[in-house]
Design a protein around this motif. Structure first.
Motif, mmCIF file in Angstrom:
data_model
loop_
_atom_site.group_PDB
_atom_site.id
_atom_site.type_symbol
_atom_site.label_atom_id
_atom_site.label_comp_id
_atom_site.label_asym_id
_atom_site.label_seq_id
_atom_site.Cartn_x
_atom_site.Cartn_y
_atom_site.Cartn_z
ATOM 1 N N GLY A 61 -15.869 4.612 -80.223
ATOM 2 C CA GLY A 61 -16.152 4.501 -78.798
ATOM 3 C C GLY A 61 -15.522 3.298 -78.117
ATOM 4 O O GLY A 61 -15.737 3.099 -76.917
ATOM 5 N N PRO A 109 -18.557 6.747 -73.828
ATOM 6 C CA PRO A 109 -18.082 6.546 -75.198
ATOM 7 C C PRO A 109 -16.632 6.936 -75.426
ATOM 8 O O PRO A 109 -16.113 6.737 -76.524
ATOM 9 N N CYS A 150 -22.284 13.739 -70.074
ATOM 10 C CA CYS A 150 -22.234 13.069 -71.384
ATOM 11 C C CYS A 150 -23.606 12.503 -71.719
ATOM 12 O O CYS A 150 -23.992 11.454 -71.173
ATOM 13 N N ASP A 152 -24.540 10.800 -74.083
ATOM 14 C CA ASP A 152 -24.459 9.467 -74.677
ATOM 15 C C ASP A 152 -24.076 8.383 -73.675
ATOM 16 O O ASP A 152 -23.861 7.222 -74.057
ATOM 17 N N TYR A 238 -19.592 1.585 -80.053
ATOM 18 C CA TYR A 238 -20.348 2.105 -78.914
ATOM 19 C C TYR A 238 -21.769 2.526 -79.306
ATOM 20 O O TYR A 238 -22.729 2.199 -78.604
ATOM 21 N N PRO A 239 -21.962 3.243 -80.420
ATOM 22 C CA PRO A 239 -23.338 3.605 -80.791
ATOM 23 C C PRO A 239 -24.246 2.380 -80.972
ATOM 24 O O PRO A 239 -25.409 2.409 -80.552
ATOM 25 N N LYS A 242 -25.026 0.991 -77.509
ATOM 26 C CA LYS A 242 -26.009 1.837 -76.828
ATOM 27 C C LYS A 242 -27.420 1.584 -77.369
ATOM 28 O O LYS A 242 -28.383 1.444 -76.600
ATOM 29 N N ARG A 243 -27.531 1.469 -78.692
ATOM 30 C CA ARG A 243 -28.838 1.204 -79.296
ATOM 31 C C ARG A 243 -29.373 -0.155 -78.854
ATOM 32 O O ARG A 243 -30.567 -0.305 -78.544
ATOM 33 N N GLU A 246 -30.444 0.122 -75.078
ATOM 34 C CA GLU A 246 -31.550 1.041 -74.787
ATOM 35 C C GLU A 246 -32.822 0.714 -75.534
ATOM 36 O O GLU A 246 -33.916 1.069 -75.069
#
Length: 583
Positions: A61, A109, A150, A152, A238-239, A242-243, A246
């Motif tokens: 990402g 992403p 999206c 994500d 990116y994951p 994001k975690r 969030e």
């Protein structure tokens, strides 16, 4: 742990620098020490094509600039930054009987996901004319379209307190998150606090407790990158980003402006030069006391309206933050130079080259390394910044505030100490051989070529006496007339420049030289002319200062040193010669 600035703009946004291209953004991210940078403006078709051509895929990402496009630099230990797709959308629409103006930041992403969302938005409004498009689209509908395009995507209400264009803005925003996003409110996991507020101000609003408070620069030029940023303690992907945003897992805190420096911190009316606290605005009924027009309500006032907690409240689970000032501004405040003048720029470049990126310098670099390269004043300015010892003049109604690290008298005094003991900015006048003699006049001495000293001086000695720089280093060996030159310099300051005797401190290396200097000055200026001058060796002057402050200490003799060292070694049962230990 790495630093991330996720909200910026490209050269395709209005009122931005033409240098907001991929190469310069990469260049300045390296200089700042930013590991992850938002691209900004992915909705603009031309910018999206430029990103596709210039970036290559890196971690999941994330992207990095092609090596052949990278601008050269000499920043010590600078790494290649990563890019994440980001954009800001301006929504102007009518809801619940009022016109609303809200800015939202979106992270994606992949370029493919950014393309999908951009095509959806192009069917609704014009996304070609501005990198930050203005759409007549409800923020709730924008969130729904984004998540449909999206799942994500990361959706963050931008600079939530700004008066005119924000979720909680005083003139066009909402009083609650639910009023804006309705049943989609649970899909909002973070908000951007903006330049004019800091975490403690946001902690007063309990409705924000479940959200991650992020900070970004919203930069319109590459040099402004990182004026606010985030600390991410997670893998670079990116994951993981994001975690962290969030859930808070891996989100380690923020790097902040001083909120008073933001241009909407307090209430006011810029045209009339009026800056007011919330209480003062209330007493005036919200009207400018000069022209009678409506005041611009600042962030502090708006927070006060929505707050349900007192000032200083500390919620559980809060994230740490640091308040910083950009390094060029620290250099300017610490030297009296312009932040973007030649002197400050040259010093900035040297610090980056010899010590490391800007954030490392501001937050972590050892003070002695900074002092060795930049001098006492800059090192002291950074030390004060790290402990929050600053003076704050708040911004208002679009006028940036001012953060001061020194008052003028302090800076003058520190410059004097720097000239006396470090001489990094001294004007060096070569005379002969190698031995340094330092002269410091603490008064407002101006250059005066008239009334030259009566003593017979050679050309180099006269040059030293008449030099009008803030610091002069005279290098001279034995028998070259150091004391005579120093006496002539002091006499010149008193007789020709109007410096008061009590404004002069003359430091020598030996008591004999100090006595000789005093004797010659008395012969030249008379006893009254020397009265008030501080003349002596470094140790004698410091001892006198201690005694005048009520600190009675005696000087340590060589034998005292040996005895103390012996006792110290004996306590630790160390078999070492006291003299060897001292050496």
């Amino acid at each position: 742990m790495y630093i991330a600035d996720l909200h910026i703009h490209s050269k395709y946004s209005r009122a931005t620098s033409r240098d907001c291209d991929t190469a310069h953004l990469d260049f300045w991210a390296r200089r700042k020490g930013i590991a992850l940078l938002g691209t900004g403006d992915f909705t603009h078709p031309a910018w999206r094509e430029e990103l596709r051509a210039n970036l290559t895929e890196a971690e999941s990402g994330l992207y990095t600039l092609r090596e052949d496009l990278r601008l050269p630099d000499s920043v010590k230990d600078a790494g290649a930054p990563r890019f994440v797709l980001s954009a800001e959308i301006s929504s102007i629409y009518k809801k619940n009987g009022r016109v609303r103006k809200v800015h939202n930041c979106i992270l994606m992403p992949s370029l493919e996901a950014a393309e999908t969302l951009s095509q959806r938005l192009e069917a609704i409004g014009n996304i070609h004319s501005d990198g930050r498009p203005i759409l007549g689209l409800d923020s709730k509908d924008l969130l729904e379209i984004t998540l449909e395009a999206c799942p994500d995507a990361i959706f963050i209400p931008a600079h939530i307190w700004t008066p005119h264009f924000a979720l909680f803005g005083a003139f066009s925003g909402f009083d609650t998150m639910e009023e804006c996003f309705e049943d989609l409110t649970p899909y909002i996991h973070a908000v951007e606090t903006g330049l004019s507020s800091d975490p403690p101000m946001n902690w007063r609003v309990s409705a924000l407790d479940r959200l991650t408070l992020v900070s970004n620069s919203d930069a319109h030029s590459p040099a402004k990158l990182g004026r606010e940023a985030n600390l991410i303690d997670a893998e670079l992907s990116y994951p993981a980003l994001k975690r962290a945003i969030e859930t808070g897992e891996g989100f380690a805190g923020t790097l902040e402006f001083f909120p008073e420096e933001g241009k909407y911190h307090l209430d006011g009316h810029r045209n009339c030069g009026v800056c007011l606290t919330p209480a003062e605005t209330q007493r005036l009924g919200g009207k400018c006391p000069v022209c009678g027009k409506k005041l611009t309500i600042g962030v502090e006032h708006r927070v006060e309206v929505l707050a349900d907690r007192p000032v200083g409240f500390l919620p559980e689970g809060r994230k740490p933050f640091e308040q910083l000032v950009p390094l060029p501004e620290v250099i300017a405040a610490s030297t009296g130079a312009s932040a973007f003048g030649k002197q400050a720029t040259a010093l900035y470049e040297r610090l980056l080259e010899t010590i490391g990126p800007e954030f490392y310098l501001l937050r972590e670099a050892p003070a002695e390394e900074i002092e060795a390269q930049a001098g006492l004043c800059v090192a002291e300015g950074i030390r004060r910044l790290r402990v929050g010892k600053v003076e704050r003049k708040p911004g208002f109604d679009g006028e940036y505030g001012v953060i001061r690290l020194f008052d003028p008298d302090e800076l003058t005094q520190l410059k004097g100490q720097m000239a006396m003991f470090g001489l990094p900015a001294a004007i060096r006048t070569p005379v002969k051989k190698r031995e340094t003699l330092a002269v410091r006049a603490r008064g407002p001495a101006a250059s005066a070529a008239a009334n030259s000293p009566a003593e017979s001086l050679n050309r180099e000695q006269m040059q030293a006496v008449l030099a009008d720089g803030p610091a002069v280093a005279v290098k001279a060996g034995p028998g070259t007339g150091k004391t005579k030159t120093l006496v002539a310099k002091i006499a010149h300051l008193v007789e020709a420049c109007g410096v008061k005797p009590e404004e002069i401190t003359a430091v020598t290396f030996t008591n004999q030289a100090a006595a000789e200097m005093r004797e010659r000055l008395q012969a030249r200026l008379g006893r009254k002319g020397v009265r008030g001058m501080v003349i002596g060796t470094f140790h004698a002057i410091c001892l006198s200062l201690l005694k005048s402050a009520g600190v009675n200490r005696r000087l340590l003799s060589e034998q005292d040193e040996v005895d103390l060292a012996a006792a110290f070694l004996a306590e630790r049962d160390e078999r070492k010669s006291p003299r060897a230990f001292l050496q």
